[in-house]
Scaffold this motif. Structure first.
Motif, PDB file in Angstrom:
ATOM      1  N   HIS A   5      -6.958  14.335 -22.840  1.00 57.24           N
ATOM      2  CA  HIS A   5      -6.468  15.444 -23.644  1.00 57.24           C
ATOM      3  C   HIS A   5      -7.560  16.501 -23.757  1.00 57.24           C
ATOM      4  CE1 HIS A   5      -3.278  12.668 -24.933  1.00 57.24           C
ATOM      5  NE2 HIS A   5      -2.613  13.745 -25.311  1.00 57.24           N
ATOM      6  N   ASP A  53      -3.126  25.176 -39.966  1.00 57.00           N
ATOM      7  CA  ASP A  53      -2.365  24.275 -39.098  1.00 57.00           C
ATOM      8  C   ASP A  53      -0.890  24.248 -39.445  1.00 57.00           C
ATOM      9  OD1 ASP A  53      -4.656  23.601 -37.766  1.00 57.00           O
ATOM     10  OD2 ASP A  53      -5.072  21.828 -39.000  1.00 57.00           O
ATOM     11  N   SER A  64      -0.523  26.694 -27.103  1.00 57.82           N
ATOM     12  CA  SER A  64       0.182  26.375 -25.848  1.00 57.82           C
ATOM     13  C   SER A  64      -0.833  26.357 -24.721  1.00 57.82           C
ATOM     14  CB  SER A  64       1.287  27.390 -25.559  1.00 57.82           C
ATOM     15  OG  SER A  64       0.744  28.697 -25.417  1.00 57.82           O
ATOM     16  N   TYR A  65      -0.653  25.396 -23.765  1.00 52.20           N
ATOM     17  CA  TYR A  65      -1.619  25.177 -22.685  1.00 52.20           C
ATOM     18  C   TYR A  65      -0.952  25.469 -21.338  1.00 52.20           C
ATOM     19  CZ  TYR A  65      -3.982  22.490 -26.369  1.00 52.20           C
ATOM     20  OH  TYR A  65      -4.573  22.092 -27.535  1.00 52.20           O
ATOM     21  N   ASP A 115       0.438  19.196 -20.262  1.00 52.75           N
ATOM     22  CA  ASP A 115       1.500  19.349 -21.258  1.00 52.75           C
ATOM     23  C   ASP A 115       1.237  20.618 -22.049  1.00 52.75           C
ATOM     24  OD1 ASP A 115       2.813  19.084 -23.949  1.00 52.75           O
ATOM     25  OD2 ASP A 115       3.534  17.201 -23.082  1.00 52.75           O
ATOM     26  N   ILE A 145       2.232  21.692 -24.845  1.00 54.92           N
ATOM     27  CA  ILE A 145       2.103  21.604 -26.315  1.00 54.92           C
ATOM     28  C   ILE A 145       0.875  20.790 -26.719  1.00 54.92           C
ATOM     29  CG2 ILE A 145       3.207  20.835 -28.447  1.00 54.92           C
ATOM     30  CD1 ILE A 145       4.477  23.292 -27.137  1.00 54.92           C
ATOM     31  N   SER A 146       0.647  19.624 -26.075  1.00 53.36           N
ATOM     32  CA  SER A 146      -0.413  18.711 -26.514  1.00 53.36           C
ATOM     33  C   SER A 146      -1.721  18.882 -25.751  1.00 53.36           C
ATOM     34  CB  SER A 146       0.056  17.261 -26.370  1.00 53.36           C
ATOM     35  OG  SER A 146       0.227  16.928 -24.999  1.00 53.36           O
ATOM     36  N   ARG A 205      -2.270  17.491 -22.783  1.00 60.03           N
ATOM     37  CA  ARG A 205      -2.478  16.231 -22.064  1.00 60.03           C
ATOM     38  C   ARG A 205      -2.410  16.494 -20.558  1.00 60.03           C
ATOM     39  NH1 ARG A 205       1.413  11.866 -20.753  1.00 60.03           N
ATOM     40  NH2 ARG A 205       0.316   9.862 -20.671  1.00 60.03           N
TER      41      ARG A 205
END
Length: 849
Positions: free
Chosen positions: A406, A415, A423-424, A438, A440-441, A443
């Motif tokens: 991650h 938060d 966003s990634y 991912d 959102i996360s 990962r």
């Protein structure tokens, strides 16, 4: 005084008197309930003399208590506890008018009965309560008293609320504390009580001026009618005057009751009162929580809220609840709360302001308000990569979709708002596009199975966005070799090696080596060596380095007599697990044989520490200790002893048994502890151990006088202090007991203790001539052991320096006197031929010429 004659006895008995209670004329305590109906007989006193024909009663009778001719004490009037709790009387028996017995004291205790109802100190009470007053906080109190005994249940008061008027919805807004009479709101009252509207005047203004202004603002005057004649104005005026005089038109009327006996008895007495209550508008309202955006643009100071005290002349003061370096808030004289500068939620997300309303003397006129100011987040922070370069590792041949890691990114915004929603996305991948992320996360996963032959490292650029900012993070992914190669020994049999049993610990016996074809510097190629067989007692150990070499070392002392040879198995292993389907085989194991050679060793004692404790009266020939030792090679050993300076002991060379020699006497008083050495030896080698012996004391000594003679000057006799010593230790030593022989009293001497080791010998009467006494003194130790000893005392004439001297023509047989004194006497008197005859009578040595 009224007489209680025989004709009236029946009447008094029927009236509830004590009847047959009677007794002698003596002090008496009687208990009588207050309000007892009269006449009432209490007690009959009977005189001891038959000729008594009357009684006389004096004291605190108050005209209510009397006595009859035949001794009946009775009440003529009822007693009142509230008036007098105790009556103290004196009673005398009379013959004629003369007292013949007494006086005696009669105490009559008046017992309280519940004959007083409690009463309130007011008929009507006034209570003013503001809206939203917290439940249970008293705003009024009623108070009642009871004339009965305050220490009894008769005056234990309990308050109850009988009714609330009005009570339209059958909901009680008020409650009363049964013990204190304090009145407060209920939870429903806190929530539902509302004040009737009234005219609120401004700070420092007159009521009539404020009322006229309010009337002008909301009403249109007709013609030139004066305010006082305008019915609308008069109506508002009456409503406002009600606020100032609540008794004229209360909002609620409470009926309260007080009962004695704690309100728990059907016989309890009670009283009632009214409480008229007016509900006032509560202007002192918390304006919070106040929500403010951070970085708020505008003109500062900026109003953000307002407070208003119920006291129009109140002054306001603002403080911070937390102790912060900066406090960007203030309050005006009118109660406006001001923000003095822009706020930053990332510095502090919430402030707690405490607002005080005080009079001109600094006294609080309303309870403090805690106002929360919440700082709302705005998106003023960009995402930040937690590492300048994030490094991940993944093994080759991992299945498609295997997780890599991650990406850790932080956004300082809230938060719980979209401002920190990240966003990634992947921007670049070098040397090829084989990963996905991912959105959102963050990962990262592999899209295909990786091989080191294709690439050992991948460089990624990841863009991270929040709703207003963007950041790029760098990622390095290393492809790690899988453990698909076995470690292989350079040889599987390292032969046989010899070691002597006295080889030092840590000695390296052998170096082994193995190789692994996996990627160097990884857990797949690193080799660790382990002894897996033949080393049950842990004598050997393997030391591993990072070059594929291992050293076989001696970890524990070798012992030929325990094990003369070893056959060890050594395995080479990787810290990383092998790939599925691959197992370690014979190529990853090796054996080595070790032969231990015998070395002649010195005898070994069974015990390292040899301490012995024995009583000092242990008899000759007794065994003190038996030494056990063995030779590792099984050779015959002998024993000898060194260092016995007292010559008390002897040792059997064959068995090691140590005994006390014949005619040897152990003596603790000579030496309390001593040491010697025992040597175990065979033909060539020997070992030795020190033996410590401590002697326990026994009562083998008696206390003895330190001096056995003294003298006393006739003209100035002084007591002689006798001192004794005992060589034994506690409890066989001091304190000593001194006494004259056989406990007899001496006509000439007195003996008394001074302390635990000394006594004082005193001459009772000086003799008429120079005499020498032999006094038997018995001295016993703390255990009662002792003997009688002779103590010689010469009673003599003395010089100015305090020494005995012999008068001319007289020569006393002096036992033990200093030689110097005798010489001096001869120099002064010349040589006189004397014939001395000594004889002892009753402890006296008498000398005659």
């Amino acid at each position: 005084q009224p007489l209680f004659d025989k004709g009236l006895i029946t009447v008094y008995l029927c009236a509830g008197g004590k009847g047959l209670e009677k007794g002698p004329l003596e002090n008496k305590v009687l208990d009588v309930p207050e309000g007892t109906p009269v006449p009432y007989a209490l007690y009959q006193f009977q005189a001891s003399q038959l000729e008594v024909d009357g009684f006389r009663l004096t004291g605190e009778t108050e005209g209510k208590i009397s006595i009859s001719e035949d001794g009946w004490l009775y009440l003529e009037q009822t007693l009142d506890w509230a008036h007098t709790q105790t009556h103290t009387l004196e009673l005398e028996a009379l013959v004629g008018s003369e007292p013949v017995e007494g006086p005696v004291i009669i105490t009559i205790n008046v017992l309280d009965v519940n004959n007083h109802a409690p009463s309130f100190n007011q008929t009507d009470y006034i209570g003013i309560v503001k809206e939203r007053t917290p439940a249970g906080v008293p705003f009024a109190r009623v108070f009642a008293t009871d004339l009965d005994d305050p220490e009894s249940p008769n005056a234990h008061l309990s308050y109850t609320l009988v009714s609330q008027i009005p009570n339209r919805d059958n909901t009680l807004f008020f409650q009363i504390n049964s013990n204190t009479g304090e009145i407060s709101t209920t939870a429903e009252g806190e929530r539902l009580l509302k004040a009737r509207e009234s005219v609120i005047h401004s700070r420092g203004g007159d009521f009539s001026d404020s009322l006229k202004k309010r009337f002008d603002d909301y009403c249109t005057p007709t013609g030139d009618i004066p305010y006082e004649l305008n019915p609308f104005y008069s109506c508002v005026q009456r409503a406002e005057s009600r606020r100032l005089n609540p008794l004229e038109d209360p909002d609620f009327t409470l009926i309260v009751r007080v009962e004695d006996m704690g309100g728990e008895s059907v016989n309890a007495l009670n009283g009632n009162a009214r409480v008229k209550i007016v509900v006032q508008e509560n202007l002192w309202v918390n304006p919070g929580p106040i929500n403010l955006r951070e970085q708020l643009k505008g003109i500062y100071p900026m109003p953000i809220g307002k407070v208003q005290s119920n006291d129009p002349s109140a002054f306001y003061r603002l403080v911070q609840k937390e102790r912060e370096l900066t406090f960007p808030f203030n309050v005006t004289e009118e109660g406006d709360i001001l923000l003095t500068e822009e706020l930053d939620r990332e510095d502090k997300a919430m402030y707690i302001l405490v607002v005080f309303a005080e009079d001109s003397y600094g006294n609080q006129v309303d309870p403090p308000l805690e106002v929360q100011v919440v700082v709302d987040d705005v998106n003023d922070n960009a995402p930040i990569c937690e590492e300048e370069l994030s490094v991940f590792e993944v093994q080759e041949n991992e299945p498609t979709g295997s997780p890599v890691g991650h990406l850790m990114v932080h956004d300082a915004d809230d938060d719980n708002t979209p401002n920190a929603l990240l966003s990634y996305s992947l921007v670049t991948q070098t040397p090829s596009s084989v990963f996905t992320i991912d959105g959102i996360s963050g990962r990262i996963q592999a899209k295909q199975m990786l091989q080191r032959r294709d690439a050992t490292e991948y460089h990624l650029t990841v863009r991270v966005n929040d709703p207003g900012f963007s950041t790029e993070c760098k990622v390095l992914i290393k492809v790690i070799d899988i453990n698909n190669e076995l470690p292989i020994f350079e040889m599987n049999d390292y032969g046989s090696h010899n070691l002597s049993e006295d080889t030092a610990l840590g000695h390296t016996l052998l170096t082994v080596k193995a190789t692994d074809a996996d990627d160097p510097g990884t857990g797949s190629s690193r080799i660790e060596f382990h002894i897996t067989a033949g080393n049950e007692d842990g004598v050997f150990a393997m030391e591993t380095d990072d070059n594929g070499e291992g050293r076989l070392v001696v970890a524990k002392s070798l012992n030929y007599e325990t094990a003369s040879s070893y056959k060890l198995q050594i395995d080479a292993r990787n810290p990383e697990p092998l790939v599925s389907g691959l197992e370690y085989g014979a190529e990853s194991s090796a054996v080595v044989s070790v032969v231990i050679s015998d070395v002649d060793e010195a005898p070994v004692f069974d015990m390292d520490i040899l301490d012995v404790t024995v009583p000092e009266d242990t008899k000759e020939g007794a065994t003190l200790l038996k030494i056990d030792a063995k030779d590792p090679e099984g050779k015959e050993i002998l024993f000898k002893m060194e260092g016995d300076t007292k010559g008390w002991l002897e040792i059997d060379p064959a068995t090691g048994e140590i005994k006390i020699k014949n005619k040897a006497v152990l003596d603790r008083e000579t030496v309390e502890a001593f040491h010697f050495t025992v040597v175990a030896f065979e033909k060539e080698l020997s070992s030795e151990r020190e033996v410590s012996v401590r002697l326990l004391d026994v009562n083998d000594n008696v206390p003895k006088l330190t001096e056995n003679q003294a003298f006393i000057c006739v003209k100035k006799p002084q007591p002689i202090v006798l001192t004794a010593l005992d060589a034994d230790a506690d409890p066989f030593g001091a304190p000593f007991t001194f006494s004259l022989a056989q406990g007899k009293k001496s006509p000439n001497w007195d003996l008394s203790a001074v302390d635990g080791t000394s006594a004082k010998l005193t001459l009772k009467k000086s003799p008429s001539e120079d005499k020498t006494f032999l006094i038997p003194i018995n001295i016993k130790d703390n255990a009662g052991m002792g003997i009688t000893q002779k103590f010689e005392v010469r009673v003599c004439n003395c010089t100015e320096l305090g020494y005995c001297f012999t008068e001319p023509g007289v020569h006393a047989g002096v036992l033990g006197m200093p030689t110097t004194i005798g010489i001096l006497a001869l120099l002064f008197t010349g040589v006189v031929a004397m014939h001395c005859t000594l004889r002892e009578e009753d402890g006296v040595v008498q000398s005659r010429n």
